[in-house]
Write an enzyme that holds these catalytic residues in place. Structure first.
Site, PDB file in Angstrom:
ATOM      1  N   LYS A  62       0.879  -1.470   0.154  1.00 22.92           N
ATOM      2  CA  LYS A  62      -0.002   0.520   0.218  1.00 22.92           C
ATOM      3  C   LYS A  62       1.129   1.228   0.033  1.00 22.92           C
ATOM      4  O   LYS A  62       1.671   1.327   0.879  1.00 22.92           O
ATOM      5  CB  LYS A  62      -1.481   0.037   1.167  1.00 22.92           C
ATOM      6  CG  LYS A  62      -1.840   1.541   1.420  1.00 22.92           C
ATOM      7  CD  LYS A  62      -2.591   1.246   2.961  1.00 22.92           C
ATOM      8  CE  LYS A  62      -3.063   2.536   2.811  1.00 22.92           C
ATOM      9  NZ  LYS A  62      -3.804   2.439   4.064  1.00 22.92           N
ATOM     10  N   ALA A  96      -9.925   5.261   4.888  1.00 21.77           N
ATOM     11  CA  ALA A  96      -9.958   6.351   5.770  1.00 21.77           C
ATOM     12  C   ALA A  96     -11.247   7.587   5.052  1.00 21.77           C
ATOM     13  O   ALA A  96     -11.988   7.349   4.869  1.00 21.77           O
ATOM     14  CB  ALA A  96      -8.882   7.347   5.020  1.00 21.77           C
TER      15      ALA A  96
END
EC number: 2.8.1.10
Length: 256
Positions: free
Chosen positions: A98, A185
């Site tokens: 990531k 997020a």
């Protein structure tokens, strides 16, 4: 529920867990098990075998059927992210990375230029690259074109709990992408995860909303169920919205 496909890998769960913010590794492991997640992300700095209290690699390696996705959190440039990715692959053996580059510690927004440059190199180096980005449809498409395995646009700022404030841009990214779109997020509640899945997101990544909950394992289970419900709703097909009321029963009396 159908499987999530990333590269040549398949996962039966569409809930990805972050491993930061948990009070201790015991709670983290309980939450991961309760979530049913098969893909978890961990920062390179948590691969610390010399200091057991900081090391998450050991506890995570003990989990069966869980794949690690190292992340480059803490990197502020492409060069730092590339270096972190290679170290993480050596330590974990995982092909996933990531790419997370946020040079400003105040707002933690991902740097689009450095992210793109790092992604190009890491794709060529054989990684399954999953870049964390702002909800930018143009950038998402460019990352797809250079061979990223997925894109991970934010719902809102990291750890903010502001939900899907980027909703309209996310819809465009989903519509235009041929690789998995994973909302990462800002999610605070299971209902927001369900909403993301109803839109057509491939998966969601959740950390703070679970780790900071009063009962993290119970919240992890709630998110898991919400993701399943949202995916099923998307596959079933939501009814069209209308700007006006639409009668569901006849408006005339019998015999009128």
């Amino acid at each position: 529920m159908d499987s999530l496909h990333i590269g040549s890998y398949s996962f039966s769960s569409r809930l990805i867990l972050g491993t930061g913010k948990f009070s201790n590794s015991k709670v983290m492991l309980e939450a991961i098990r309760a979530s049913g997640s098969q893909l978890v992300t961990v920062a390179l700095r948590r691969f610390n075998r010399e200091q057991a209290e900081d090391d998450l690699f050991g506890p995570l390696s003990a989990l069966e059927a869980v794949t690690l996705m190292p992340n480059t959190s803490g990197a502020s440039t492409a060069a730092e992210a590339i270096r972190a990715a290679h170290i993480a692959r050596q330590l974990s053996g995982s092909p996933f990375i990531k790419v997370e580059i946020h040079p400003n510690p105040q707002h933690l927004m991902p740097d689009p230029i450095e992210t793109f440059e790092a992604a190009k190199v890491l794709v060529n180096d054989g990684f399954l690259v999953m870049p964390y980005i702002a909800a930018d449809p143009v950038l998402a498409k460019r990352l797809e074109e250079i061979g990223c395995a997925s894109v991970m646009p934010l719902g809102s700022a990291i750890g903010s709990g502001q939900g899907l404030s980027t909703f309209e841009m996310l819809k465009i990214i989903i519509r235009e992408s041929t690789i998995p779109v994973i909302v990462d997020a800002g999610l605070r509640s299971p209902s927001e995860a369900a909403h993301a899945m109803e839109m057509g997101c491939s998966a969601v990544l959740v950390n703070s909303a679970i780790a900071a909950a009063g009962n993290p394992p119970a919240m992890a289970e709630a998110f898991s169920e919400a993701v399943i419900a949202g995916r099923k709703a998307f596959q079933a097909g939501l009814m069209e919205q209308s700007g006006e009321a639409v009668a569901t029963s006849p408006l005339t009396f019998l015999g009128a």
